[in-house]
Write a protein that holds these residues in place. Sequence first.
Motif, PDB file in Angstrom:
ATOM      1  N   MET A 193       0.828  -1.209   0.000  1.00  0.00           N
ATOM      2  CA  MET A 193       0.000   0.000   0.000  1.00  0.00           C
ATOM      3  C   MET A 193       0.854   1.247   0.000  1.00  0.00           C
ATOM      4  O   MET A 193       1.812   1.335   0.769  1.00  0.00           O
ATOM      5  N   VAL A 194       0.478   2.195  -0.849  1.00  0.00           N
ATOM      6  CA  VAL A 194       1.096   3.522  -0.814  1.00  0.00           C
ATOM      7  C   VAL A 194      -0.041   4.512  -0.568  1.00  0.00           C
ATOM      8  O   VAL A 194      -0.974   4.597  -1.375  1.00  0.00           O
ATOM      9  N   VAL A 195       0.018   5.199   0.554  1.00  0.00           N
ATOM     10  CA  VAL A 195      -1.108   6.001   1.021  1.00  0.00           C
ATOM     11  C   VAL A 195      -0.677   7.449   1.218  1.00  0.00           C
ATOM     12  O   VAL A 195       0.124   7.752   2.107  1.00  0.00           O
ATOM     13  N   VAL A 196      -1.209   8.339   0.367  1.00  0.00           N
ATOM     14  CA  VAL A 196      -1.030   9.770   0.621  1.00  0.00           C
ATOM     15  C   VAL A 196      -2.099  10.168   1.623  1.00  0.00           C
ATOM     16  O   VAL A 196      -3.290   9.924   1.391  1.00  0.00           O
ATOM     17  N   THR A 197      -1.692  10.744   2.735  1.00  0.00           N
ATOM     18  CA  THR A 197      -2.688  11.030   3.774  1.00  0.00           C
ATOM     19  C   THR A 197      -2.283  12.189   4.668  1.00  0.00           C
ATOM     20  O   THR A 197      -1.097  12.486   4.826  1.00  0.00           O
TER      21      THR A 197
END
Length: 244
Positions: A193-197
């Motif tokens: 998972m790559v999560v911009v947050t």
Amino acid sequence: MKAPLIKIKNLRKAYGNFTVLHGIDLEIAQGEVVCVVGPSGSGKSTLIRCINHLEPFENDGEIIVDGIPVRPGRDLADVRAEVGMVFQSFNLFPHMTVLRNVMLAPIRVRGMSEADAEKRARDLLDRVGISVQAEKYPGQLSGGQQQRVAIARALAMEPKVLLFDEPTSALDPEMVGEVLDVMKKLAGTGVTMVVVTHEMGFARQVADRVLFMDGGNIIEAGTPTEIFDAPKEERTRNFLHAVL
Ligand code: ADP
Ligand code: MG
């Protein structure tokens, strides 16, 4: 360490003479959960959108996903079949039921039978807690429910990688938790998972690695403890001071 699932080398992107990404180098391992944080305009969305070539990038750079080079051409469909994406604005098909939204790609792209696609879709809707709403249309659901459907839709292709671009930023505050809970469960399943947050609590709890971006560069990367409790760079400290 295992061979990285995603390899990014010298990724550069410019709009005219404005450079958005300044030569990013990054490797992401199979099963790793990476959270990308940083100020607005720092290039976070552009970075993850390059991974499935929603954004083209300068051709002296290179992105390889599961051994497949990301570049225009025939291989791109193979990359996109392995990389699911969840957007801030859900992007469900409004004229299709929730169930149909989740069934569509496996039928169209993988040639799955209606019956198999329906079974998979119902299982996934159950996993994200939406099975009761399967026959409804997206417009009849809350934002949090729609985003959970969008996650189920991405999972229907059994992607190796899931990219999230601020998946909770468009939600009313009371719905953020239900989406983050689904993402937390997912993080334990081995999908990369790559999560911009902007959800620093989520990043701290779930990320294997946190990247801090500013001005089109990765300024600092490390474990949540390293980034949140002992940031080395002044820019990271200033950003965290402003948001925490
Ligand atoms: P973030 O997701 O970190 O907020 P983005 O990746 O969306 O940042 O954008 C990085 C920079 O690129 C911003 O300065 C933005 O204004 C610029 N940008 C994004 N898309 C375009 C475009 N289509 N044309 C020109 N500039 C753009
Ligand atoms: Mg963005």
